[in-house]
Scaffold this active site. Structure first.
Site, short mmCIF file in Angstrom:
data_model
loop_
_atom_site.label_atom_id
_atom_site.label_comp_id
_atom_site.label_asym_id
_atom_site.label_seq_id
_atom_site.Cartn_x
_atom_site.Cartn_y
_atom_site.Cartn_z
N HIS A 1 0.73 -1.26 -0.02
CA HIS A 1 0.00 -0.03 0.12
C HIS A 1 1.05 1.31 0.04
CE1 HIS A 1 -2.90 2.70 1.21
NE2 HIS A 1 -4.13 1.66 1.43
N GLU B 1 -0.51 1.37 -5.45
CA GLU B 1 -0.23 0.15 -4.66
C GLU B 1 -0.27 -1.12 -5.72
OE1 GLU B 1 -3.66 0.04 -1.76
OE2 GLU B 1 -3.88 2.18 -1.96
#
Ligand code: G6P
Length: 333
Positions: free
Chosen positions: A212, A309
């Site tokens: 992330h 991400e």
């Protein structure tokens, strides 16, 4: 490696530990530091040799990032050719600086470094679940302390390898035996990561996962190229019921809230961060991507970052003994 095992045992009870890796043309250092309310332990390695191991008796906790500045203040790392910081808590890379000292990653101002919740920034893990689902949002790997397995200095590229296995905590929500191994290597103008998930159980399991990554940005000038033609699942307005579509733009920009999953994305995306940097995000094995900017839902910081991400959104099924592996390389181009 002996020095690495000293690091690991010295910090096993700590609430927050930091590794700093840096490289320069002539030297290499890895430091591991650990913070607890009353003591800061500190280890520096240079060319694999243990240099320092000391305990400082106090630290200041009044910085915005609760403990982060105190840890950095006590590190002694050459930053001539880039550096990276990795917390054992969540195996979270919180900083990656290029040669000119600019941090290309972003840590949100509301991030805390006390082990109470995942570090909000840098490169948090989502495992064994991306997003909402049967277990907690983004899984548990971002809020457990990983072990330091080894450090290396291959051809001037310092790296650390961390791992986690099942624990009482992980099994309370995901009842499987597994091993996750994560290597972070700093190269000239590049940060390389490798994640391996192994099924060490006697039964099959499946998972979804993501890195992330929060990039520093000026959101009005941000664009991401490489996604045209990908099937999308737009999590706006309802993350639990994403809307299918196809990306038609050459260049995705962020004029408003964005939370979108891209399926079968290419092995390279190009990010212009609006701060004058062009960043290549390459991957092997991360077959999908997610773009996220919270816009006014995070008024204090949305302007300063974008999340691009690498993800694996289709369930990965592993039989006992099988492994899955994915690599990410981010570099300034
Ligand atoms: O707040 P967090 O749990 O860290 O999640 C932050 C964001 O992560 C991803 O980008 C998801 O696609 C978003 O839906 C989510 O809001």
């Amino acid at each position: 490696m002996a020095a690495a095992s000293i690091v690991a045992s010295s910090f096993s009870s700590a609430c927050s530990s930091l590794l700093t890796i840096s490289s320069s043309s002539s030297s290499f250092a890895t430091t591991a530091q650990s913070l607890s309310p009353s003591a800061l332990k500190f280890i520096a390695l240079r060319k694999g040799v243990l240099l320092k191991h000391k305990t400082l008796l106090s630290y200041s906790s009044d910085s915005r990032h609760k403990g982060r500045e105190a840890l950095k203040h006590n590190s002694c790392v050459c930053q001539a050719a880039g550096s990276a910081e990795i917390y054992l808590y969540g195996a979270c890379v919180t900083s990656w600086k290029s040669m000119d000292g600019k941090d290309l990653l972003f840590v949100r101002p509301d991030a805390v470094f006390n082990g109470i919740k995942p570090i909000s920034g840098g490169i948090p893990h989502c495992f064994p679940q991306f997003g909402p689902g049967e277990i907690q949002q983004h899984g548990f790997a971002r809020n457990v302390t990983w072990n330091l397995l080894s450090t290396e200095n291959q051809a001037g590229s310092p790296s650390v390898t961390l791992d986690i296995e099942e624990s009482e905590y992980s099994q309370s929500m995901w009842g499987h035996a597994f091993k996750a191994t994560y290597k972070v290597a700093l190269e000239a103008e590049r940060l390389r990561t490798e994640l391996i998930i192994k099924n060490t159980d006697t039964r099959p399991f499946f998972f979804t996962t993501a890195l992330h990554t929060y990039f520093s940005a000026s959101i009005g000038g941000v664009s991401v190229k490489g996604l045209k033609g990908c099937r999308t699942l737009n999590k706006d307005p309802d993350p639990k019921n994403p809307i299918p579509g196809v990306e038609e733009r050459d260049s995705v920009t962020f004029p408003a809230f964005v939370d979108c999953m891209y399926l079968n994305s290419p092995e390279e995306l190009l990010l212009e961060n609006g701060l004058g940097d062009r960043i290549s995000i390459k991957n092997k094995g991360w077959t999908d991507a997610v773009l996220w900017n919270p816009y006014l839902t995070m008024e204090a910081s949305y302007n300063d970052f974008v999340c691009v991400e690498n993800a694996k959104l289709d369930k990965v099924h592993l039989q006992p003994g099988e492994s899955w592996e994915a690599k990410q390389v981010i570099s300034v181009v």
